[in-house]
Design a protein around this motif. Sequence first.
Motif, PDB file in Angstrom:
ATOM      1  N   ASP A  51      10.934   7.754   0.246  1.00  0.00           N
ATOM      2  CA  ASP A  51      11.479   6.548  -0.046  1.00  0.00           C
ATOM      3  C   ASP A  51      11.398   5.457   0.915  1.00  0.00           C
ATOM      4  O   ASP A  51      11.169   4.377   0.453  1.00  0.00           O
ATOM      5  N   PRO A  52      11.117   5.681   2.161  1.00  0.00           N
ATOM      6  CA  PRO A  52      10.827   4.411   3.410  1.00  0.00           C
ATOM      7  C   PRO A  52       9.526   3.892   3.050  1.00  0.00           C
ATOM      8  O   PRO A  52       9.190   2.655   3.361  1.00  0.00           O
ATOM      9  N   PHE A  53       8.684   4.572   2.263  1.00  0.00           N
ATOM     10  CA  PHE A  53       7.157   4.053   1.731  1.00  0.00           C
ATOM     11  C   PHE A  53       7.120   3.368   0.451  1.00  0.00           C
ATOM     12  O   PHE A  53       6.046   3.191   0.046  1.00  0.00           O
ATOM     13  N   GLN A  93     -12.788   1.066   4.727  1.00  0.00           N
ATOM     14  CA  GLN A  93     -13.408   2.537   4.175  1.00  0.00           C
ATOM     15  C   GLN A  93     -13.014   3.711   5.284  1.00  0.00           C
ATOM     16  O   GLN A  93     -12.748   4.827   4.818  1.00  0.00           O
ATOM     17  N   MET A  94     -12.770   3.073   6.390  1.00  0.00           N
ATOM     18  CA  MET A  94     -12.380   4.380   7.582  1.00  0.00           C
ATOM     19  C   MET A  94     -11.107   4.577   7.230  1.00  0.00           C
ATOM     20  O   MET A  94     -10.747   5.758   7.631  1.00  0.00           O
ATOM     21  N   ILE A  95     -10.053   3.777   6.855  1.00  0.00           N
ATOM     22  CA  ILE A  95      -8.856   3.905   6.631  1.00  0.00           C
ATOM     23  C   ILE A  95      -8.281   4.840   5.567  1.00  0.00           C
ATOM     24  O   ILE A  95      -7.749   5.661   5.456  1.00  0.00           O
ATOM     25  N   ASP A  96      -8.934   4.440   4.308  1.00  0.00           N
ATOM     26  CA  ASP A  96      -8.853   4.935   3.112  1.00  0.00           C
ATOM     27  C   ASP A  96      -9.918   5.046   2.365  1.00  0.00           C
ATOM     28  O   ASP A  96     -10.023   4.594   1.107  1.00  0.00           O
ATOM     29  N   GLY A  97     -11.052   5.318   2.731  1.00  0.00           N
ATOM     30  CA  GLY A  97     -12.301   5.412   1.905  1.00  0.00           C
ATOM     31  C   GLY A  97     -13.491   6.312   2.340  1.00  0.00           C
ATOM     32  O   GLY A  97     -12.985   7.498   2.887  1.00  0.00           O
ATOM     33  N   SER A  98     -14.600   6.200   1.878  1.00  0.00           N
ATOM     34  CA  SER A  98     -15.449   7.232   2.215  1.00  0.00           C
ATOM     35  C   SER A  98     -15.986   7.431   3.531  1.00  0.00           C
ATOM     36  O   SER A  98     -16.495   8.533   3.948  1.00  0.00           O
ATOM     37  N   LEU A  99     -15.653   6.486   4.425  1.00  0.00           N
ATOM     38  CA  LEU A  99     -15.588   6.714   5.965  1.00  0.00           C
ATOM     39  C   LEU A  99     -14.703   7.125   6.623  1.00  0.00           C
ATOM     40  O   LEU A  99     -14.490   6.997   7.809  1.00  0.00           O
ATOM     41  N   ARG A 127       4.963  10.360  -4.546  1.00  0.00           N
ATOM     42  CA  ARG A 127       4.563  11.714  -4.252  1.00  0.00           C
ATOM     43  C   ARG A 127       2.895  12.148  -4.680  1.00  0.00           C
ATOM     44  O   ARG A 127       2.350  12.775  -3.744  1.00  0.00           O
ATOM     45  N   ILE A 128       2.886  11.713  -5.863  1.00  0.00           N
ATOM     46  CA  ILE A 128       1.475  11.828  -6.329  1.00  0.00           C
ATOM     47  C   ILE A 128       0.405  11.135  -5.425  1.00  0.00           C
ATOM     48  O   ILE A 128      -0.676  11.985  -5.014  1.00  0.00           O
ATOM     49  N   ARG A 129       0.744  10.020  -4.765  1.00  0.00           N
ATOM     50  CA  ARG A 129      -0.131   9.209  -3.945  1.00  0.00           C
ATOM     51  C   ARG A 129      -0.261  10.206  -2.810  1.00  0.00           C
ATOM     52  O   ARG A 129      -1.126   9.853  -2.052  1.00  0.00           O
ATOM     53  N   ARG A 130       0.959  10.462  -2.042  1.00  0.00           N
ATOM     54  CA  ARG A 130       0.945  11.142  -0.969  1.00  0.00           C
ATOM     55  C   ARG A 130      -0.091  12.475  -1.085  1.00  0.00           C
ATOM     56  O   ARG A 130      -1.027  12.725  -0.239  1.00  0.00           O
ATOM     57  N   GLU A 131       0.126  13.360  -2.162  1.00  0.00           N
ATOM     58  CA  GLU A 131      -0.541  14.406  -2.512  1.00  0.00           C
ATOM     59  C   GLU A 131      -2.205  14.043  -2.571  1.00  0.00           C
ATOM     60  O   GLU A 131      -3.060  14.617  -2.055  1.00  0.00           O
ATOM     61  N   ASP A 132      -2.572  12.816  -3.191  1.00  0.00           N
ATOM     62  CA  ASP A 132      -3.748  12.421  -3.407  1.00  0.00           C
ATOM     63  C   ASP A 132      -4.424  12.092  -1.718  1.00  0.00           C
ATOM     64  O   ASP A 132      -5.524  12.264  -1.402  1.00  0.00           O
ATOM     65  N   ASN A 144      13.353   4.273 -13.282  1.00  0.00           N
ATOM     66  CA  ASN A 144      12.325   3.352 -12.476  1.00  0.00           C
ATOM     67  C   ASN A 144      12.319   3.778 -11.184  1.00  0.00           C
ATOM     68  O   ASN A 144      11.102   4.110 -10.647  1.00  0.00           O
ATOM     69  N   ILE A 145      13.427   4.218 -10.622  1.00  0.00           N
ATOM     70  CA  ILE A 145      13.375   4.796  -9.107  1.00  0.00           C
ATOM     71  C   ILE A 145      12.702   6.169  -9.118  1.00  0.00           C
ATOM     72  O   ILE A 145      11.812   6.726  -8.350  1.00  0.00           O
ATOM     73  N   ALA A 146      12.894   7.015 -10.488  1.00  0.00           N
ATOM     74  CA  ALA A 146      12.220   8.299 -10.433  1.00  0.00           C
ATOM     75  C   ALA A 146      10.769   7.971 -10.474  1.00  0.00           C
ATOM     76  O   ALA A 146      10.014   9.047 -10.079  1.00  0.00           O
ATOM     77  N   ASP A 147      10.541   7.280 -11.398  1.00  0.00           N
ATOM     78  CA  ASP A 147       9.104   7.064 -11.581  1.00  0.00           C
ATOM     79  C   ASP A 147       8.821   6.386 -10.283  1.00  0.00           C
ATOM     80  O   ASP A 147       7.344   7.041 -10.014  1.00  0.00           O
ATOM     81  N   LEU A 148       9.099   5.759  -9.579  1.00  0.00           N
ATOM     82  CA  LEU A 148       8.331   5.293  -8.310  1.00  0.00           C
ATOM     83  C   LEU A 148       8.228   6.343  -7.189  1.00  0.00           C
ATOM     84  O   LEU A 148       7.266   6.489  -6.498  1.00  0.00           O
TER      85      LEU A 148
END
Length: 354
Positions: free
Chosen positions: A276-278, A247-253, A207-212, A198-202
């Motif tokens: 890990d902290p996130f 939208q300014m924080i995490d969207g098209s703006l 990591r994938i979300r950070r790359e995105d 579970n930890i490895a999956d998280l």
Amino acid sequence: MTLEQNPQQYPASDEIDLIELAGKLWEQKWLIAGVTAFCILLAVAYALLSTPVYQATATVSPPLSADIAPLNESRIQAKLPALTVDEVYALFKRNLTSRSSYLWFFRDYYRPYREEQGTLAPRDAMLKSLDNLMQVSQPDQRNNPSIYTVSITLPGEPELAADWATRYLELVTERTMSDIAANTEKEVANRIAAIDRNIADLREAARIRREDRIARLQEALVVAEAVGYESPQVVAGRTSGESELLQMIDGSLMYMRGAKAIRSELKLLSERENDDPFIGALRDLQIDRGLLTTVNSRPENVQLYRLDSPAEVPDTPIKPKKALIVVLGLVVGGMLGGMLALIRIAVRNRKHNQ
């Protein structure tokens, strides 16, 4: 011609005169008494000279919840299901009646005893002998099926019989505790493995979300630089709505945050070595994993059963039953003496008739 007219054609059958027979038996009283006395002496000698056989018995019943509480203290803390009295006692009963426990006792106690006595025999013969010496049973299977007894029967050694009954319970207890420990360790290992997955999956998801996030920021930076937005684009006197802020924080703006802010976040995300902290659920999982490593699979002061009656050293042998043997000697001696007396009377009558 009738029977009354010619009775001589039908000779009367021989009849036994009981009074006469009793008189003849009385004449043989010394023979009967001698044979009876001899049989009584043999019975008395057998009763006195035969080795007394003693039986020691221990009785066990299910434990109380408090008796198995040490097993559950660390399990409950680690969020493992608590073991119930029925589960623990079922495992104990299985070992109590199992053939493997019987063979273990044979190897560790009975065979060395036969070696010491100098009475070694083929293994099958000694196992059959032990079958006659040791019994594990349910004395009241219908009304009290959870009550079990361990009985050891030995000739001439009451102390050893009691010791063996106690040692067999100790052996079964050790085997049961080993089974519980093995089951607990396997359960803990499986739970830790699941948490690690579970930890490895998280971590992989983070990591994938950070790359995105980096990819979206890079596109926003291109737009911000193209339109010349170096600083955040907030109009004075106007409060942005919630949807616009999102939208300014995490969207098209996102480009409206300005190139400077976007570059700073990109630099931080690119240099981050640990996500890990996130990861919100990570710390709870790590705590659960740590608690699992503290589970004690073999705690002390655990009672797997209640000892209703310990195996005490018997004072009275179960065999031989001296009074019964003497009575049987009297009965058999009387019957044998009477039979010999009748044979002697018959022989004398035949000689007299001849």
